[in-house]
Scaffold this active site. Structure first.
Site, PDB file in Angstrom:
ATOM      1  N   LYS A   1       0.842  -1.198   0.000  1.00 29.21           N
ATOM      2  CA  LYS A   1       0.000   0.000   0.000  1.00 29.21           C
ATOM      3  C   LYS A   1       0.888   1.263   0.000  1.00 29.21           C
ATOM      4  O   LYS A   1       2.102   1.181   0.233  1.00 29.21           O
ATOM      5  CB  LYS A   1      -0.915  -0.036   1.230  1.00 29.21           C
TER       6      LYS A   1
ATOM      7  N   TYR B   1     -11.991  -3.023  -2.582  1.00 31.71           N
ATOM      8  CA  TYR B   1     -12.457  -3.242  -1.204  1.00 31.71           C
ATOM      9  C   TYR B   1     -13.982  -3.355  -1.121  1.00 31.71           C
ATOM     10  O   TYR B   1     -14.557  -3.090  -0.068  1.00 31.71           O
ATOM     11  CB  TYR B   1     -11.954  -2.108  -0.304  1.00 31.71           C
TER      12      TYR B   1
ATOM     13  N   PHE C   1     -14.867   2.632   8.149  1.00 26.46           N
ATOM     14  CA  PHE C   1     -13.568   3.095   7.671  1.00 26.46           C
ATOM     15  C   PHE C   1     -13.421   2.989   6.150  1.00 26.46           C
ATOM     16  O   PHE C   1     -12.367   3.310   5.598  1.00 26.46           O
ATOM     17  CB  PHE C   1     -12.427   2.322   8.358  1.00 26.46           C
TER      18      PHE C   1
ATOM     19  N   ASN D   1      -1.298  -0.390   7.660  1.00 25.72           N
ATOM     20  CA  ASN D   1      -0.694  -1.722   7.867  1.00 25.72           C
ATOM     21  C   ASN D   1       0.068  -2.242   6.643  1.00 25.72           C
ATOM     22  O   ASN D   1       0.337  -3.428   6.518  1.00 25.72           O
ATOM     23  CB  ASN D   1      -1.740  -2.716   8.388  1.00 25.72           C
TER      24      ASN D   1
ATOM     25  N   HIS E   1      -1.454  -5.615   1.533  1.00 19.28           N
ATOM     26  CA  HIS E   1      -2.706  -6.360   1.321  1.00 19.28           C
ATOM     27  C   HIS E   1      -2.380  -7.745   0.783  1.00 19.28           C
ATOM     28  O   HIS E   1      -1.462  -7.896  -0.025  1.00 19.28           O
ATOM     29  CB  HIS E   1      -3.590  -5.632   0.290  1.00 19.28           C
TER      30      HIS E   1
ATOM     31  N   GLU F   1      -9.217 -10.676  -7.418  1.00 18.84           N
ATOM     32  CA  GLU F   1      -8.294  -9.549  -7.272  1.00 18.84           C
ATOM     33  C   GLU F   1      -7.217  -9.571  -8.368  1.00 18.84           C
ATOM     34  O   GLU F   1      -6.839  -8.530  -8.902  1.00 18.84           O
ATOM     35  CB  GLU F   1      -7.671  -9.556  -5.877  1.00 18.84           C
TER      36      GLU F   1
HETATM   37  P1  GDP Z   1      -6.848  -7.571   5.741  1.00 22.37           P
HETATM   38  O1  GDP Z   1      -7.414  -8.618   4.815  1.00 22.37           O
HETATM   39  O2  GDP Z   1      -6.012  -8.167   6.836  1.00 22.37           O
HETATM   40  O3  GDP Z   1      -6.129  -6.467   5.027  1.00 22.37           O
HETATM   41  O4  GDP Z   1      -8.083  -6.907   6.525  1.00 22.37           O
HETATM   42  P2  GDP Z   1      -9.589  -6.578   6.033  1.00 22.37           P
HETATM   43  O5  GDP Z   1      -9.880  -7.188   4.703  1.00 22.37           O
HETATM   44  O6  GDP Z   1     -10.513  -6.901   7.164  1.00 22.37           O
HETATM   45  O7  GDP Z   1      -9.559  -4.991   5.916  1.00 22.37           O
HETATM   46  C1  GDP Z   1      -8.949  -4.379   4.809  1.00 22.37           C
HETATM   47  C2  GDP Z   1      -8.139  -3.199   5.296  1.00 22.37           C
HETATM   48  O8  GDP Z   1      -9.014  -2.248   5.916  1.00 22.37           O
HETATM   49  C3  GDP Z   1      -7.104  -3.522   6.385  1.00 22.37           C
HETATM   50  O9  GDP Z   1      -5.887  -4.026   5.877  1.00 22.37           O
HETATM   51  C4  GDP Z   1      -6.932  -2.177   7.040  1.00 22.37           C
HETATM   52  O10 GDP Z   1      -6.041  -1.354   6.284  1.00 22.37           O
HETATM   53  C5  GDP Z   1      -8.323  -1.593   6.954  1.00 22.37           C
HETATM   54  N1  GDP Z   1      -9.062  -1.826   8.205  1.00 22.37           N
HETATM   55  C6  GDP Z   1      -9.579  -2.988   8.651  1.00 22.37           C
HETATM   56  N2  GDP Z   1     -10.174  -2.832   9.845  1.00 22.37           N
HETATM   57  C7  GDP Z   1     -10.009  -1.518  10.149  1.00 22.37           C
HETATM   58  C8  GDP Z   1     -10.410  -0.713  11.254  1.00 22.37           C
HETATM   59  O11 GDP Z   1     -11.019  -1.185  12.207  1.00 22.37           O
HETATM   60  N3  GDP Z   1     -10.076   0.622  11.206  1.00 22.37           N
HETATM   61  C9  GDP Z   1      -9.396   1.152  10.153  1.00 22.37           C
HETATM   62  N4  GDP Z   1      -9.096   2.464  10.184  1.00 22.37           N
HETATM   63  N5  GDP Z   1      -9.002   0.438   9.114  1.00 22.37           N
HETATM   64  C10 GDP Z   1      -9.306  -0.887   9.100  1.00 22.37           C
HETATM   65 MG    MG Z   2      -8.955  -8.506   3.437  1.00 23.84          MG
END
Ligand code: GDP
Ligand code: MG
Length: 162
Positions: free
Chosen positions: A20, A60, A68, A123, A126, A137
């Protein structure tokens, strides 16, 4: 021998991995690529792109009800992203292990997020979360002819042949 090669080929899978904008700006491209490469996975596509907001929303789409979502899509489209496809046995699930938990506060040390990130909104990486999302994807980010099929010199040492 041929049967073994065929069995090996059948177990190969591909996953979509993206660094990212925060990972790119922090100079972590080589560090992250290196972790997948050293493991023994094979890079089959890579490019640097600045996704549009609409593209980020497509990527997403599963999260569109989350509070968020808008900030996340603004952020993903805020600068260059390194889009990649990695190939290998079990790469979808193991790629997620290399990456670590979504919230870097909960990621184990030794994982990419555990070692290199602090908060969930930044973080740095992805990774596809399953075979269906991996396929979707890869198709969203890459045209078929951007994926390179080749035999890596390391393959016979990573997988063995007997
Ligand atoms: P991943 O698959 O581990 O990347 O997680 P997810 O698919 O659940 O979420 C996608 C992305 O959304 C994450 O990598 C974070 O950058 C963001 N994200 C997820 N949960 C949160 C949250 O609670 N707060 C915020 N600000 N960002 C979040
Ligand atoms: Mg994810």
């Amino acid at each position: 021998m041929l049967q073994e090669q065929e069995a090996h080929a059948a177990e190969m899978e591909r996953t979509f991995i993206a660094i990212k904008p925060d990972g790119v700006q922090r100079g972590l491209i080589a560090e992250i690529v290196s972790r997948f490469e050293r493991k023994g996975f094979k890079l089959v596509a890579i490019k640097i792109v600045v996704p549009s907001k609409g593209f980020a929303e497509k990527h997403y789409h599963d999260l569109k009800e989350r509070p968020f979502f808008n900030g996340l899509c603004d952020f993903l489209s805020s600068g260059p992203v390194i889009a990649m496809v990695w190939e290998g046995e079990g790469v979808i699930k193991y790629g997620r292990k290399l990456i670590g938990a979504t919230d870097p506060q909960k990621s184990e040390p030794g994982t990419i997020r555990g070692d290199l990130a602090v908060v969930v909104g930044r973080n740095i990486i992805h990774g596809s979360d399953g075979p269906e999302t991996a396929k979707d994807e890869i198709n969203l980010w890459f045209k078929p002819d951007e994926l390179v099929t080749y035999t890596s010199n390391a393959e016979k040492w990573v997988y063995g042949d007997n």
